[in-house]
Write an enzyme that holds these catalytic residues in place. Structure first.
Site, PDB file in Angstrom:
ATOM      1  N   ALA A   1       9.075  -2.395  11.862  1.00  0.00           N
ATOM      2  CA  ALA A   1      10.243  -3.009  11.222  1.00  0.00           C
ATOM      3  C   ALA A   1       9.841  -4.067  10.200  1.00  0.00           C
ATOM      4  O   ALA A   1      10.308  -5.203  10.234  1.00  0.00           O
ATOM      5  CB  ALA A   1      11.155  -3.617  12.284  1.00  0.00           C
TER       6      ALA A   1
ATOM      7  N   ASP B   1       4.065  -4.406  -3.410  1.00  0.00           N
ATOM      8  CA  ASP B   1       3.171  -4.889  -2.355  1.00  0.00           C
ATOM      9  C   ASP B   1       3.255  -6.396  -2.122  1.00  0.00           C
ATOM     10  O   ASP B   1       2.244  -7.072  -1.898  1.00  0.00           O
ATOM     11  CB  ASP B   1       1.724  -4.469  -2.639  1.00  0.00           C
TER      12      ASP B   1
ATOM     13  N   LYS C   1      -0.132   1.792 -10.370  1.00  0.00           N
ATOM     14  CA  LYS C   1       1.282   2.144 -10.374  1.00  0.00           C
ATOM     15  C   LYS C   1       1.718   2.531 -11.781  1.00  0.00           C
ATOM     16  O   LYS C   1       2.461   3.507 -11.979  1.00  0.00           O
ATOM     17  CB  LYS C   1       2.110   0.962  -9.877  1.00  0.00           C
TER      18      LYS C   1
ATOM     19  N   TYR D   1      -4.453   6.649  -7.329  1.00  0.00           N
ATOM     20  CA  TYR D   1      -3.628   5.677  -6.604  1.00  0.00           C
ATOM     21  C   TYR D   1      -3.921   5.818  -5.111  1.00  0.00           C
ATOM     22  O   TYR D   1      -5.063   5.953  -4.708  1.00  0.00           O
ATOM     23  CB  TYR D   1      -2.147   5.869  -6.954  1.00  0.00           C
TER      24      TYR D   1
ATOM     25  N   THR E   1       8.917  -4.669   5.789  1.00  0.00           N
ATOM     26  CA  THR E   1       9.670  -4.522   4.549  1.00  0.00           C
ATOM     27  C   THR E   1      10.083  -3.081   4.312  1.00  0.00           C
ATOM     28  O   THR E   1      11.246  -2.789   4.019  1.00  0.00           O
ATOM     29  CB  THR E   1       8.818  -5.001   3.356  1.00  0.00           C
ATOM     30  N   ALA E   2       9.133  -2.156   4.447  1.00  0.00           N
ATOM     31  CA  ALA E   2       9.441  -0.757   4.173  1.00  0.00           C
ATOM     32  C   ALA E   2      10.434  -0.213   5.192  1.00  0.00           C
ATOM     33  O   ALA E   2      11.426   0.436   4.837  1.00  0.00           O
ATOM     34  CB  ALA E   2       8.155   0.066   4.183  1.00  0.00           C
TER      35      ALA E   2
END
Length: 552
Positions: free
Chosen positions: A292, A236, A164, A91, A294-295
């Site tokens: 700043a 993602d 994943k 991964y 999504t994560a």
């Protein structure tokens, strides 16, 4: 189709040289294999020796991918025996390099491809798998708009979903027969791909707006109808879509967004551990997120929610969070703020007299000096943004700052611990998004935990499956974060904030148990177990050959 090719070409059933002579005769494989009958352990030793001959991680990735296509049990045996070493190969970060070459190096399809140009094919695509409603526990879907740190890769991003799922199986024993990888091909804005003659996806710009939303709705509705017990994992998606989809559908479907919820929860684990050292509560924290998207906003959401649980109002909690993006500190007088930033935008009047850069921004060092954050998180991919001046400012504000440079790969991290630890004189509590060696300082080895989502989401998925939870609740996410943090003692000087991935299956079982209990406490569990510990163990698929094999 005859039994002969099926037994050797179905990766879920193939065991190669481990087929006994009796099995070879029964399956029509006499003479099709060398005389030796090997154990799985002998096969795994040979495969690992073959793997070690390759020089680069990408070559190792291709070798393991080929093994995955031939023999899934052997593939997971090799990974499980060397999990800490091979997790970065199967991964992140190696999968990013593989994705760039996916169309050029196309080998085999392991996914379901849903095209925005043919939404009428969604049901038929899933039905072609010939799986019943009770046959599937997990789907991982990506539209590949925001792959790791490399951006939009269209259909090439299929390996994100596949990778994943591989981690889910290796780390938590999710049965590989009961999972589906999905790519949503909505086009790509990557000009390199659109002009690459080998590209295998839709050759048009990304579709947005109503058609995109209709595809998402059709995917969720169809997947939930055909596989009503499955967890629907999103991976993602771009920041403009990830949060919106999660908020719109999380109460209707059993969905989970790892970039927002999983990343937020593993950061919660870091902070929970850090607060054991500082002996503070969440209500006493001041959070600064540099990057700043999504994560980053997902982390802010979970930490501010913890502040509320610690006694603050929602407004008070949000007032203790500062976001910085490429335009500087996010303030409410900025035009075109994404919806996910608006809740944390600072009043313009609050910062009116702060010193700005020559281009008018409120930068990182200025913000730190003004607000004295207790926690600094980096999700910016702005390499070396956490300069010595930044570290000095953090240490001037608080005695034991929690500093989490989480961007990856290495060339995008905000600062390396080898620089942070001595600059802070050993005071900073550090975790990173990449694996790094311990940092010696003043006679103490500072062990740096890796804020790897793999510590959390596999166990969260397993706990969701075991409990039959109808939704992934905030309580389940918190339970997962606490379960990860509870596996280490961070209080000795230099101790890690997080457990090592070396014992990932045991860690995942611990997380799953906590998640299943939280699902029951939140009233969303549909499965009851007399012995929940044993139920978790029984649910974990093991990479072993069954005592017998289905001849069909």
């Amino acid at each position: 189709m005859s039994a002969r090719p099926t037994a050797l070409t179905d990766p879920l059933r193939n065991r190669g040289t481990a087929f006994t002579l009796e099995q070879r005769a029964r399956l029509g494989l006499t003479g099709r294999l060398p005389a030796a009958v090997e154990t799985l352990e002998e096969q795994a030793a040979r495969s690992y020796a073959q793997l070690r001959r390759y020089d680069t991680d990408l070559e190792k990735y291709v070798f393991l991918d080929s093994l995955h296509d031939r023999n899934e049990t052997l593939y997971y045996k090799v990974i499980g025996d060397h999990l800490s070493e091979l997790l970065p190969v199967v991964y992140d970060p190696t999968v990013g390099e593989a994705i760039k070459k996916w169309s050029t190096d196309y080998r085999r399809s392991r996914a379901v491809y849903l095209s925005i140009d043919r939404p009428q094919d969604i049901r038929a695509s899933f039905e072609s798998l010939d799986l019943s409603p009770d046959d599937v526990d997990l789907l991982v879907v990506s539209d590949a708009q925001e792959i790791l740190g490399i951006g939009d890769w269209g259909v090439n991003g299929t390996d994100i979903s596949i990778g994943k799922l591989a981690v889910y199986t290796a780390a938590a024993g999710i049965d590989p027969k009961r999972v589906i990888a999905v790519n949503l091909d909505v086009g790509t804005d990557n000009e390199l791909l659109l002009n690459d003659p080998t590209y295998l996806g839709n050759r048009h710009a990304r579709i947005t707006g109503e058609r995109y939303d209709q595809l998402i709705d059709a995917y969720l509705t169809t997947a939930a109808e055909l596989f009503p017990n499955a967890l629907l994992h999103f991976e993602d998606f771009g920041p403009g879509n990830a949060r919106r989809i999660l908020e719109q559908y999380r109460e209707k479907f059993r969905i989970f967004n790892d970039d927002m919820q999983g990343t937020g929860a593993i950061v919660m684990s870091c902070v929970i551990s850090g607060l054991k050292v500082t002996k503070q509560t969440f209500a006493e924290q001041r959070l600064l997120v540099y990057g700043a998207g999504t994560a980053g906003t997902g982390m802010a959401d979970q930490i501010s929610a913890a502040m509320v649980r610690s006694g603050l109002t929602t407004e008070q909690a949000r007032s203790r969070v500062w976001l910085i993006d490429r335009h500087g500190l996010v303030t409410d007088d900025m035009s075109g703020l994404p919806d996910y930033q608006q809740a944390y935008a600072r009043p313009a009047a609050e910062v009116a007299d702060w010193t700005r850069t020559t281009d008018g921004r409120l930068d990182l060092v200025t913000t730190i000096r003004q607000v004295k954050p207790t926690i600094l998180i980096g999700t910016s991919t702005d390499h070396n943004a956490f300069t010595p001046a930044v570290i000095d400012a953090m240490c001037a504000g608080v005695d034991r700052p929690i500093i989490l440079p989480l961007s990856n790969p290495t060339e995008r991290i905000e600062a390396m611990p080898v620089d942070i630890v001595p600059q802070s004189k050993g005071r900073a509590l550090v975790a990173t998004g990449i694996p790094v060696p311990p940092v010696p300082y003043d006679g103490v080895d500072h062990v740096i935990g890796q804020a790897n989502n793999a510590l959390l989401y596999p166990g969260l998925g397993l706990g969701t499956i075991v409990s039959g939870a109808t939704h992934v609740t905030d309580g389940m996410l918190l339970a997962a974060a606490e379960a990860v943090a509870g596996q280490v003692d961070p209080t000795p000087l230099g101790a890690s904030l997080l457990p090592d991935v070396e014992n990932l299956r045991a860690s995942s079982a611990t997380v799953a148990l906590a998640v299943a209990r939280a699902a029951a406490a939140d009233g969303v569990a549909t499965h009851a177990h007399d012995d929940l510990v044993q139920a978790v163990q029984d649910a974990m698929w093991q990479p072993v050959y069954p005592s017998d094999i289905d001849p069909t």
